[in-house]
Design an enzyme around this catalytic site. Structure first.
Site, PDB file in Angstrom:
ATOM      1  N   SER A 175      66.817 -16.179  46.569  1.00 59.17           N
ATOM      2  CA  SER A 175      67.223 -17.169  47.582  1.00 59.17           C
ATOM      3  C   SER A 175      67.205 -16.832  48.824  1.00 59.17           C
ATOM      4  CB  SER A 175      68.780 -17.488  46.983  1.00 59.17           C
ATOM      5  OG  SER A 175      69.717 -18.349  48.049  1.00 59.17           O
ATOM      6  N   TYR A 188      77.683 -14.742  44.465  1.00 56.39           N
ATOM      7  CA  TYR A 188      75.916 -15.106  44.231  1.00 56.39           C
ATOM      8  C   TYR A 188      75.311 -14.361  45.221  1.00 56.39           C
ATOM      9  CZ  TYR A 188      72.075 -18.562  44.390  1.00 56.39           C
ATOM     10  OH  TYR A 188      71.144 -19.064  44.446  1.00 56.39           O
TER      11      TYR A 188
HETATM   12  N1  LIG Z   1      69.319 -24.887  43.883  1.00 55.97           N
HETATM   13  C1  LIG Z   1      69.394 -24.320  45.012  1.00 55.97           C
HETATM   14  O1  LIG Z   1      69.929 -24.748  45.998  1.00 55.97           O
HETATM   15  C2  LIG Z   1      68.636 -22.868  44.943  1.00 55.97           C
HETATM   16  C3  LIG Z   1      68.381 -22.217  46.329  1.00 55.97           C
HETATM   17  C4  LIG Z   1      67.742 -20.935  46.327  1.00 55.97           C
HETATM   18  C5  LIG Z   1      67.503 -20.430  45.272  1.00 55.97           C
HETATM   19  N2  LIG Z   1      67.867 -21.070  44.008  1.00 55.97           N
HETATM   20  C6  LIG Z   1      67.649 -20.317  42.875  1.00 55.97           C
HETATM   21  O2  LIG Z   1      66.538 -20.882  41.969  1.00 55.97           O
HETATM   22  C7  LIG Z   1      66.867 -20.373  40.472  1.00 55.97           C
HETATM   23  C8  LIG Z   1      67.035 -21.716  39.618  1.00 55.97           C
HETATM   24  O3  LIG Z   1      68.065 -22.341  40.102  1.00 55.97           O
HETATM   25  P1  LIG Z   1      68.436 -24.101  39.974  1.00 55.97           P
HETATM   26  O4  LIG Z   1      68.892 -24.609  41.197  1.00 55.97           O
HETATM   27  O5  LIG Z   1      67.308 -24.649  39.063  1.00 55.97           O
HETATM   28  O6  LIG Z   1      69.764 -24.055  39.298  1.00 55.97           O
HETATM   29  P2  LIG Z   1      70.209 -24.721  37.825  1.00 55.97           P
HETATM   30  O7  LIG Z   1      69.590 -26.214  37.914  1.00 55.97           O
HETATM   31  O8  LIG Z   1      71.703 -24.531  37.729  1.00 55.97           O
HETATM   32  O9  LIG Z   1      69.332 -24.149  36.707  1.00 55.97           O
HETATM   33  C9  LIG Z   1      69.842 -22.783  36.384  1.00 55.97           C
HETATM   34  C10 LIG Z   1      69.038 -22.266  35.175  1.00 55.97           C
HETATM   35  O10 LIG Z   1      69.225 -21.054  34.630  1.00 55.97           O
HETATM   36  C11 LIG Z   1      69.901 -21.146  33.170  1.00 55.97           C
HETATM   37  N3  LIG Z   1      70.617 -19.979  32.872  1.00 55.97           N
HETATM   38  C12 LIG Z   1      71.778 -19.745  33.577  1.00 55.97           C
HETATM   39  N4  LIG Z   1      72.303 -18.871  33.012  1.00 55.97           N
HETATM   40  C13 LIG Z   1      71.704 -18.077  32.120  1.00 55.97           C
HETATM   41  C14 LIG Z   1      71.663 -17.375  31.238  1.00 55.97           C
HETATM   42  N5  LIG Z   1      72.816 -16.297  31.170  1.00 55.97           N
HETATM   43  N6  LIG Z   1      70.546 -17.036  30.343  1.00 55.97           N
HETATM   44  C15 LIG Z   1      69.577 -17.874  30.429  1.00 55.97           C
HETATM   45  N7  LIG Z   1      69.489 -18.783  31.165  1.00 55.97           N
HETATM   46  C16 LIG Z   1      70.478 -19.150  32.307  1.00 55.97           C
HETATM   47  C17 LIG Z   1      70.156 -22.553  33.094  1.00 55.97           C
HETATM   48  O11 LIG Z   1      70.121 -22.841  31.617  1.00 55.97           O
HETATM   49  P3  LIG Z   1      71.373 -22.901  30.641  1.00 55.97           P
HETATM   50  O12 LIG Z   1      72.498 -23.082  31.461  1.00 55.97           O
HETATM   51  O13 LIG Z   1      70.745 -23.554  29.655  1.00 55.97           O
HETATM   52  O14 LIG Z   1      71.241 -21.434  30.085  1.00 55.97           O
HETATM   53  C18 LIG Z   1      69.266 -23.062  34.028  1.00 55.97           C
HETATM   54  O15 LIG Z   1      68.185 -23.592  33.172  1.00 55.97           O
HETATM   55  C19 LIG Z   1      67.963 -19.536  40.396  1.00 55.97           C
HETATM   56  O16 LIG Z   1      67.610 -18.414  40.343  1.00 55.97           O
HETATM   57  C20 LIG Z   1      68.684 -19.926  41.881  1.00 55.97           C
HETATM   58  O17 LIG Z   1      69.514 -18.700  42.416  1.00 55.97           O
HETATM   59  C21 LIG Z   1      68.374 -22.130  44.101  1.00 55.97           C
END
Ligand SMILES: NC(=O)c1ccc[n+]([C@@H]2O[C@H](COP(=O)([O-])OP(=O)(O)OC[C@H]3O[C@@H](n4cnc5c(N)ncnc54)[C@H](OP(=O)(O)O)[C@@H]3O)[C@@H](O)[C@H]2O)c1
Length: 333
Positions: A175, A188
């Site tokens: 991120s 985070y």
């Molecule tokens: N959204 C943003 O604005 C943003 C910006 C920059 C970077 N990112 C990064 O992009 C990545 C994906 O984020 P997203 O936006 O897609 O978030 P999201 O929609 O909340 O998805 C997060 C994913 O991680 C899984 N997860 C969480 N805890 C876990 C665990 N202990 N073991 C296995 N799986 C786990 C969740 O599945 P379950 O809950 O089913 O386990 C879900 O599939 C992350 O690394 C995040 O930091 C996001």
């Protein structure tokens, strides 16, 4: 000073300039793209959000097999079914990446049932969006265990086989907050900074390992459940990214073997601007740093974190600190 070391000192800036010019010129040339038709790709957190789009994009671009890891069976199953219907073999397994015993166990199951993983995508993460004093200890531990430590366990589980095969790629969805922290999401930002250091170290360490590489993606705010409800301060200037765009750019970066990708590229310029700001606390110069990081472009996320705080999070308990069986179970050492 010895003549030899004086020459080395003189050569150092010349060498640096040479490498910068060389890298810039090469980046202008079209790069050869990795063929995905032999790749077995495992995506942590692949059931929803960016992970789900990554799974679909890898499948669309010809991946041989896609494996999804996560904790919620419903969304994993739905994503796996959608990908299978599109003609790509897709499997899912329940696995909490924060629990290393579970990671090592499921890695063996994957190897037995599906085969050797050749591209590992560390995407799973959580956020609870609070300041240090407002956070309970378990929430602080949780984000470090999932967002930072999880990568240690998944990478240790799959990298040795990639090195043996001299074929593999480790991808991290990091991120922009790893490079420019905001006060309201201290856990985070810390976990993402640790994860970035992990990837930098791994990328450098693998430079001499033929066939094995790394890609780290640093996206800005993306429209998924993670930061749901977040309002960006300058939406016209910095609109939230679409998860499908993040996925498509990530797969392109993997295929082009790009080590680091900022999304959008303007974030790279803002990080450089932030570094250039004077940072002496409690002085007028500090206002520049504060503007960039808190009230200005990079701090625009801060404005909306209140909405993220109210989101219910999945319950979690810290994994036991038992002795790992990894070496014995995977027979890799
Ligand atoms: N959204 C943003 O604005 C943003 C910006 C920059 C970077 N990112 C990064 O992009 C990545 C994906 O984020 P997203 O936006 O897609 O978030 P999201 O929609 O909340 O998805 C997060 C994913 O991680 C899984 N997860 C969480 N805890 C876990 C665990 N202990 N073991 C296995 N799986 C786990 C969740 O599945 P379950 O809950 O089913 O386990 C879900 O599939 C992350 O690394 C995040 O930091 C996001």
């Amino acid at each position: 000073m010895e003549l030899k070391s004086a020459c080395r000192m003189f050569l150092f800036p010349v060498q640096m300039l040479y490498y910068i010019v060389r890298a810039s010129l090469f980046s202008l040339l079209p790069s050869r793209r990795k063929d995905l038709t032999k790749e077995v790709i495992l995506i942590t957190g692949g059931g929803r959000g960016i992970g789900r789009h990554l799974a679909k994009e890898f499948a669309k671009q010809g991946a041989r097999k896609v494996i999804l890891w996560g904790r919620t069976e419903k969304c994993l199953k739905e994503t796996a079914e959608e990908i299978s219907l599109s003609g790509t073999e897709c499997h899912y397994f329940l696995c909490d990446v924060a629990n290393r015993e579970e990671v090592y166990k499921q890695a063996m199951v994957v190897r037995e049932k599906v085969g050797d993983v050749t591209i590992l995508v560390n995407n799973a993460a959580v956020v609870h969006g609070k300041s240090l004093m407002d956070s309970d200890d378990d929430s602080l531990l949780k984000s470090q265990h999932i967002n930072a430590m999880g990568q240690f366990w998944t990478t240790k589980a799959f990298l040795p086989r990639m090195l043996e095969l001299q074929h593999g790629h480790v991808v991290c969805i990091n991120s922009i907050l790893s490079q420019s922290a905001i006060p309201g999401a201290i856990d985070y930002c810390t976990s993402k900074a640790a994860s970035l250091a992990f990837m930098e170290s791994l990328t450098l360490g693998l430079l001499d390992c033929p066939g094995v590489g790394c890609t780290t993606v640093l996206p800005f705010h993306t429209n998924t459940e993670m930061f749901q409800g977040l309002r960006v301060r300058f939406p016209q200037l910095f609109p939230p990214l679409k998860p499908e765009v993040v996925a498509q750019r990530t797969v392109d970066a993997v295929r082009a073997e790009k080590a680091f990708l900022y999304l959008p590229w303007t974030m790279h310029a803002l990080v450089i601007l932030k570094r250039a700001c004077p940072r002496s606390p409690h002085t007028p110069q500090n206002s520049c740093w504060k503007w960039v990081c808190v009230t200005g472009p990079l701090g625009c996320l801060q404005q909306g974190l209140e909405a993220v705080k109210s989101r219910p999070l999945q319950p979690w308990t810290a994994p036991p600190l038992s002795q790992s069986q990894r070496g014995k179970d995977l027979n890799l050492e």
